[in-house]
Scaffold this motif. Sequence first.
Motif, short mmCIF file in Angstrom:
data_model
loop_
_atom_site.label_atom_id
_atom_site.label_comp_id
_atom_site.label_asym_id
_atom_site.label_seq_id
_atom_site.Cartn_x
_atom_site.Cartn_y
_atom_site.Cartn_z
N ASN A 182 0.80 -1.22 0.00
CA ASN A 182 0.00 0.00 0.00
C ASN A 182 0.84 1.27 0.00
O ASN A 182 0.33 2.34 0.35
CB ASN A 182 -0.94 0.00 1.21
CG ASN A 182 -2.03 -1.05 1.09
OD1 ASN A 182 -2.56 -1.27 0.00
ND2 ASN A 182 -2.37 -1.71 2.20
N ASP A 183 2.09 1.18 -0.37
CA ASP A 183 2.94 2.37 -0.43
C ASP A 183 2.48 3.27 -1.58
O ASP A 183 2.18 2.78 -2.68
CB ASP A 183 4.40 1.99 -0.65
CG ASP A 183 5.00 1.25 0.53
OD1 ASP A 183 4.30 1.13 1.56
OD2 ASP A 183 6.14 0.79 0.42
N GLY A 184 2.45 4.57 -1.32
CA GLY A 184 2.04 5.49 -2.37
C GLY A 184 1.75 6.88 -1.82
O GLY A 184 2.27 7.29 -0.77
N VAL A 185 0.89 7.63 -2.50
CA VAL A 185 0.55 9.00 -2.12
C VAL A 185 -0.92 9.09 -1.75
O VAL A 185 -1.75 8.36 -2.28
CB VAL A 185 0.89 10.01 -3.23
CG1 VAL A 185 2.39 10.18 -3.37
CG2 VAL A 185 0.25 9.58 -4.55
N ALA A 186 -1.22 10.03 -0.81
CA ALA A 186 -2.58 10.18 -0.31
C ALA A 186 -3.08 11.59 -0.50
O ALA A 186 -2.30 12.56 -0.55
CB ALA A 186 -2.63 9.82 1.18
N LEU A 187 -4.40 11.73 -0.60
CA LEU A 187 -5.08 13.03 -0.75
C LEU A 187 -6.25 13.06 0.23
O LEU A 187 -7.05 12.11 0.28
CB LEU A 187 -5.58 13.19 -2.19
CG LEU A 187 -6.50 14.39 -2.47
CD1 LEU A 187 -5.77 15.71 -2.29
CD2 LEU A 187 -7.09 14.27 -3.88
N GLN A 188 -6.36 14.15 1.01
CA GLN A 188 -7.46 14.28 1.96
C GLN A 188 -8.41 15.42 1.63
O GLN A 188 -9.62 15.21 1.54
CB GLN A 188 -6.91 14.48 3.38
CG GLN A 188 -6.47 13.20 4.06
CD GLN A 188 -6.19 13.44 5.53
OE1 GLN A 188 -5.16 14.03 5.88
NE2 GLN A 188 -7.10 13.00 6.38
N ALA A 189 -7.87 16.65 1.50
CA ALA A 189 -8.77 17.80 1.35
C ALA A 189 -8.05 18.97 0.70
O ALA A 189 -6.81 19.02 0.64
CB ALA A 189 -9.34 18.21 2.70
#
Length: 268
Positions: A257-264
């Motif tokens: 699950n390594d990677g980049v995240a986006l929240q807001a």
Amino acid sequence: MTGLVAALACAVRSPTQPPLTGGAAPVAAPSEQAPGGQALNEQSPNNQAPNEQAPNNQGPNEQAPSGQPSSGQAPSDQSPATGDPVAPGGPLLDVGLAPLPGALSLTALGTRDWRHWGGAGADSFHRKASGTGEIQDPGGERLEHNAGACDLRWTDGTPTARQDGTRAGVFQRGAGKSFTLGVAGSGDLRTVRLFVGTFSAGARLDLSLSSGGDPAVREVALAAGDRFYQYVIRFRAAPGERLLIRWHALTVTGGQNDGVALQAITVS
């Protein structure tokens, strides 16, 4: 007798000088003439004495007619030119990194618009009910997470009107994956706050204006674990132009699950 008196009178009236030899002109005595033919105690109009100043030759302690020192320096109340100033209202782009507190209000930060991803599935999102619609999201393949570093709240959302705290968001697996967003320009200065993260990855934030100009780039080094960031972006773009945002994974440590995240994202 008469002839003798006439001869004596002539001799007294006009004494005769001896004749000059060789036809030479009379020579002035050294004490009477300067080498240039002028008397030593006289000055010609264009030949100033050593201790005097001509009208156009200012002394070091004198002021020229304009009031400036004779060295030609500008008065002290004048600032040197520093180049053309930035045109008011012209394109602008800069970015900084702000700390993440334990909780944030998207309603307070997004006075014009805001958007939050996740919370009800990977394809779900919430937005400001009365928002301007400036935020543009092309969508794409995403996964949901609940690993955020702060509680995000709002009181003016849709489809959920009120949220007292969520750490949900979305992410993408693997190096090279990215999120892309846009914010419409209006000609006015805007502040955008972007809430993103990395899962055991190195990532880069690319910012640019659709009208051109120098981009702004920020990178985070590869490291294990979950990390979250708040980027504060200031931009100004003409109506019809956009702020372009890309948050993408450069490298990952190799986990599933390594990677980049986006929240807001918020706009004010």
